[in-house]
Design a protein around this motif. Structure first.
Motif, PDB file in Angstrom:
ATOM      1  N   ASN A  21       0.800  -1.227   0.000  1.00  0.00           N
ATOM      2  CA  ASN A  21       0.000   0.000   0.000  1.00  0.00           C
ATOM      3  C   ASN A  21       0.832   1.276   0.000  1.00  0.00           C
ATOM      4  OD1 ASN A  21      -2.526  -1.338   0.055  1.00  0.00           O
ATOM      5  ND2 ASN A  21      -2.338  -1.671   2.266  1.00  0.00           N
TER       6      ASN A  21
ATOM      7  N   GLY B 177       1.976   0.618  -9.825  1.00  0.00           N
ATOM      8  CA  GLY B 177       0.783   0.005 -10.410  1.00  0.00           C
ATOM      9  C   GLY B 177      -0.067   1.003 -11.172  1.00  0.00           C
ATOM     10  N   LYS B 178      -0.173   2.225 -10.643  1.00  0.00           N
ATOM     11  CA  LYS B 178      -0.964   3.268 -11.295  1.00  0.00           C
ATOM     12  C   LYS B 178      -0.236   3.890 -12.479  1.00  0.00           C
ATOM     13  CE  LYS B 178      -3.425   4.627  -7.077  1.00  0.00           C
ATOM     14  NZ  LYS B 178      -3.552   5.663  -6.022  1.00  0.00           N
TER      15      LYS B 178
ATOM     16  N   VAL C 218       0.858  -8.756  -6.706  1.00  0.00           N
ATOM     17  CA  VAL C 218      -0.232  -7.869  -6.265  1.00  0.00           C
ATOM     18  C   VAL C 218      -0.561  -6.836  -7.340  1.00  0.00           C
ATOM     19  CG1 VAL C 218      -0.811  -6.016  -4.639  1.00  0.00           C
ATOM     20  CG2 VAL C 218       0.110  -8.176  -3.786  1.00  0.00           C
TER      21      VAL C 218
ATOM     22  N   GLU D 246      -2.387  -8.385 -10.305  1.00  0.00           N
ATOM     23  CA  GLU D 246      -3.782  -8.708 -10.002  1.00  0.00           C
ATOM     24  C   GLU D 246      -4.633  -7.444  -9.849  1.00  0.00           C
ATOM     25  OE1 GLU D 246      -3.496 -11.077  -6.501  1.00  0.00           O
ATOM     26  OE2 GLU D 246      -2.543 -12.777  -7.530  1.00  0.00           O
ATOM     27  N   LYS D 247      -4.059  -6.416  -9.248  1.00  0.00           N
ATOM     28  CA  LYS D 247      -4.828  -5.210  -8.955  1.00  0.00           C
ATOM     29  C   LYS D 247      -5.017  -4.326 -10.181  1.00  0.00           C
ATOM     30  CE  LYS D 247      -4.935  -1.282  -5.727  1.00  0.00           C
ATOM     31  NZ  LYS D 247      -4.236  -0.644  -4.569  1.00  0.00           N
ATOM     32  N   TYR D 248      -3.963  -4.161 -10.971  1.00  0.00           N
ATOM     33  CA  TYR D 248      -4.023  -3.206 -12.085  1.00  0.00           C
ATOM     34  C   TYR D 248      -4.069  -3.859 -13.470  1.00  0.00           C
ATOM     35  CZ  TYR D 248      -3.218   0.369  -8.601  1.00  0.00           C
ATOM     36  OH  TYR D 248      -3.349   1.201  -7.500  1.00  0.00           O
ATOM     37  N   LYS D 249      -3.747  -5.146 -13.538  1.00  0.00           N
ATOM     38  CA  LYS D 249      -3.797  -5.878 -14.810  1.00  0.00           C
ATOM     39  C   LYS D 249      -3.152  -5.080 -15.949  1.00  0.00           C
ATOM     40  CE  LYS D 249      -7.931  -8.491 -13.532  1.00  0.00           C
ATOM     41  NZ  LYS D 249      -7.816  -8.105 -12.097  1.00  0.00           N
TER      42      LYS D 249
ATOM     43  N   ASP E  54       2.352   1.463  -4.905  1.00  0.00           N
ATOM     44  CA  ASP E  54       1.056   1.588  -5.560  1.00  0.00           C
ATOM     45  C   ASP E  54       1.154   2.504  -6.774  1.00  0.00           C
ATOM     46  OD1 ASP E  54      -1.746   0.748  -5.404  1.00  0.00           O
ATOM     47  OD2 ASP E  54      -2.184   2.873  -5.088  1.00  0.00           O
TER      48      ASP E  54
END
Length: 229
Positions: free
Chosen positions: A20, A28-29, A145, A148-151, A25
């Protein structure tokens, strides 16, 4: 439950804090400040150099060729493969990789290296593994992670970084370290197990602190001058 599984369970809260963290993060973004990326690369290049040296100490304390081969393979991975995610960060930061090398370590990275070196010098193989393992293990899980979260697809700015740490090679190398640690734990005394757990916990904490160090562009409180000869 194996020893490595118990370590993961005991430190789950730290792992979640890492996932987090705004730097992680932000990967990922697809949005991480360029200065944070550069600060990370400068510190991580020197950190990984030290990481290989500590694997070398593990080689020197190995009593059989299987262990020597294990640590040799880990050195090869860091030396020959783990430059790829650095290049991805450099591309997004708009810098040349070679220009990010040779910088002094920020306080957190300096402390992290000395923590691992302490356990490498005075500890047995189990203790060394516990000091080293949170680095590849947390990165492996970060990759999973974020996938899975942002593909992310191949248009994502950090697609090479995310997929590198989520791929089978990282998983395989980390799994081998866990397997060897579990066997060593079976033969360890109660006191040795405590030292191993302490080394692992502190390295997990310092993994989290490393991300914060990079994100805030941490520096020493007083700018370092040139040390006189």
């Amino acid at each position: 439950m194996t020893f490595s599984e118990s370590l993961r369970k005991e430190n789950d809260a730290i792992f979640k804090e890492i996932f987090n963290h705004p730097f992680v993060d932000g990967i990922g973004k697809g949005k991480v400040p360029k200065e944070a990326l550069k600060h990370y690369i400068k510190a991580d290049f020197e950190y990984l150099n030290a990481f290989m040296h500590i694997y070398g100490i593990a080689v020197s304390k190995s009593s059989n060729r299987d262990d020597i081969s294990l640590f040799h393979d880990q050195i090869g991975f860091v030396l020959n493969s783990e430059t790829h995610p650095h290049h991805n960060f450099c591309e997004q930061a708009g810098v040349v990789y070679e220009d990010m090398q040779g910088y002094p370590l920020p306080p957190t990275a300096d402390h992290y290296i000395k923590h691992m070196m302490y356990h490498a010098q005075i500890g047995d193989l189990g203790e060394i593994l516990c000091a080293l393992l949170p680095c590849p293990w947390t990165y492996l899980e970060i990759g999973k992670v974020l996938m899975e979260k942002y593909k992310p697809n191949d248009d994502h700015p950090f697609y090479p970084w995310i997929t590198f740490y989520a791929e089978a090679e990282v998983r395989g190398l980390t799994g081998k370290l866990c397997d060897r640690l579990d066997k060593l734990a079976e033969e360890a005394s109660g006191r040795q197990l405590i030292r191993m757990k302490e080394a692992f916990r502190k390295s997990c904490q310092l993994e989290l602190a490393f991300w914060e160090m990079a994100y805030t562009c941490e520096e020493w409180p007083v700018k370092e001058g040139v040390i006189q000869q």
